[in-house]
Design a protein around this motif. Structure first.
Motif, PDB file in Angstrom:
ATOM      1  N   ARG A 136     -56.288  40.247 -29.974  1.00 36.07           N
ATOM      2  CA  ARG A 136     -56.625  40.753 -31.262  1.00 36.07           C
ATOM      3  C   ARG A 136     -55.319  41.232 -31.800  1.00 36.07           C
ATOM      4  O   ARG A 136     -54.804  42.139 -31.338  1.00 36.07           O
ATOM      5  N   PRO A 137     -55.059  40.733 -32.993  1.00 31.21           N
ATOM      6  CA  PRO A 137     -53.713  41.294 -33.657  1.00 31.21           C
ATOM      7  C   PRO A 137     -54.128  42.817 -34.432  1.00 31.21           C
ATOM      8  O   PRO A 137     -55.322  42.957 -34.747  1.00 31.21           O
ATOM      9  N   MET A 138     -53.088  43.525 -33.952  1.00 29.82           N
ATOM     10  CA  MET A 138     -53.173  44.976 -34.141  1.00 29.82           C
ATOM     11  C   MET A 138     -51.900  45.660 -34.793  1.00 29.82           C
ATOM     12  O   MET A 138     -50.784  44.813 -34.265  1.00 29.82           O
ATOM     13  N   ARG A 139     -52.019  46.558 -35.602  1.00 34.66           N
ATOM     14  CA  ARG A 139     -50.587  47.203 -35.981  1.00 34.66           C
ATOM     15  C   ARG A 139     -50.383  48.131 -34.772  1.00 34.66           C
ATOM     16  O   ARG A 139     -51.145  48.650 -34.011  1.00 34.66           O
ATOM     17  N   THR A 140     -49.104  48.771 -34.672  1.00 36.16           N
ATOM     18  CA  THR A 140     -49.005  49.704 -33.775  1.00 36.16           C
ATOM     19  C   THR A 140     -49.672  50.795 -33.851  1.00 36.16           C
ATOM     20  O   THR A 140     -50.113  51.360 -32.623  1.00 36.16           O
ATOM     21  N   ASP A 141     -49.860  51.347 -35.051  1.00 30.33           N
ATOM     22  CA  ASP A 141     -50.786  52.591 -35.176  1.00 30.33           C
ATOM     23  C   ASP A 141     -52.285  52.601 -34.676  1.00 30.33           C
ATOM     24  O   ASP A 141     -52.890  53.488 -34.714  1.00 30.33           O
ATOM     25  N   GLN A 150     -41.615  50.568 -29.797  1.00 25.63           N
ATOM     26  CA  GLN A 150     -42.748  51.220 -30.282  1.00 25.63           C
ATOM     27  C   GLN A 150     -44.059  51.025 -29.802  1.00 25.63           C
ATOM     28  O   GLN A 150     -44.807  52.277 -29.627  1.00 25.63           O
ATOM     29  N   VAL A 151     -44.474  49.913 -29.318  1.00 24.40           N
ATOM     30  CA  VAL A 151     -45.757  50.122 -28.537  1.00 24.40           C
ATOM     31  C   VAL A 151     -45.747  50.902 -27.230  1.00 24.40           C
ATOM     32  O   VAL A 151     -46.687  51.477 -26.837  1.00 24.40           O
ATOM     33  N   TYR A 152     -44.538  50.776 -26.607  1.00 21.50           N
ATOM     34  CA  TYR A 152     -44.495  51.562 -25.255  1.00 21.50           C
ATOM     35  C   TYR A 152     -44.537  53.214 -25.657  1.00 21.50           C
ATOM     36  O   TYR A 152     -45.301  53.966 -25.055  1.00 21.50           O
ATOM     37  N   VAL A 174     -47.349  56.078 -24.602  1.00 19.61           N
ATOM     38  CA  VAL A 174     -47.251  57.360 -23.783  1.00 19.61           C
ATOM     39  C   VAL A 174     -47.030  58.623 -24.352  1.00 19.61           C
ATOM     40  O   VAL A 174     -46.908  59.751 -24.001  1.00 19.61           O
ATOM     41  N   ASP A 175     -47.028  58.280 -25.816  1.00 21.88           N
ATOM     42  CA  ASP A 175     -47.088  59.465 -26.801  1.00 21.88           C
ATOM     43  C   ASP A 175     -48.188  60.609 -26.640  1.00 21.88           C
ATOM     44  O   ASP A 175     -49.315  60.373 -27.024  1.00 21.88           O
ATOM     45  N   GLY A 176     -47.868  61.831 -25.923  1.00 21.80           N
ATOM     46  CA  GLY A 176     -48.590  62.999 -26.012  1.00 21.80           C
ATOM     47  C   GLY A 176     -49.914  62.896 -25.171  1.00 21.80           C
ATOM     48  O   GLY A 176     -50.674  63.486 -25.252  1.00 21.80           O
TER      49      GLY A 176
END
Length: 152
Positions: free
Chosen positions: A75-80, A113-115, A119-121
């Motif tokens: 499914r197409p998604m934005r990074t956020d 950015q995806v990675y 792992v962010d927070g």
């Protein structure tokens, strides 16, 4: 006049103690090595829980970074939007793997950015980044790269 003869040294290397050292090393490694003990048959007793065969196993989350965007489970998604999609899935199964496949034509910053989002927070999930040798092995096994054709 009498000539003095020089004593010529024997050109061989003394190796008499070499055998002693070799045997001492063999004995040392025999004494210090650990041998696996045979366990016999392992038995698992049945439990009172219903069998897990009633529900199908969940597949890994597949994130495909392409030059024209990011696909999450095709499914197409934005990074956020990625974190909002995978958080409920990882809440059900925190050990579920995440396959992060990046095409060679895609921008490197998109993969980073995806990675970072993964792992962010949070406790990072089991992230699998297939290497070039992994992809070549898959292509040899399946006749084509199954990661590149997964979302067709």
């Amino acid at each position: 006049m009498k000539r003095l003869s020089r004593s010529v040294a024997d050109p061989s290397i003394p190796t008499a103690s070499m055998a002693d050292i070799a045997f001492l090393l063999i004995i040392f490694f025999m004494v210090t090595s650990v041998f696996a003990a045979t366990k016999g048959l392992e038995m698992s007793l049945p439990t009172d829980e219903p069998p897990a065969a009633d529900r199908p196993p969940e597949e890994a989350i597949f994130i495909h970074v392409r030059p024209d965007g990011v696909l999450v489970d095709c499914r197409p998604m934005r990074t956020d939007e990625i974190r909002a999609y995978i958080d409920p899935v990882l809440a059900r199964n925190p050990n579920k793997p995440v396959i992060l496949y990046t095409e060679s034509e895609a921008a490197y910053r998109d993969m980073v950015q995806v990675y970072d989002v993964l792992v962010d927070g949070h406790r990072p999930p089991n992230i699998f980044l297939p290497t070039r040798s992994d992809i070549e092995a898959y292509a040899a096994m399946f006749g084509e790269n199954p990661l590149a054709t997964a979302c067709r």
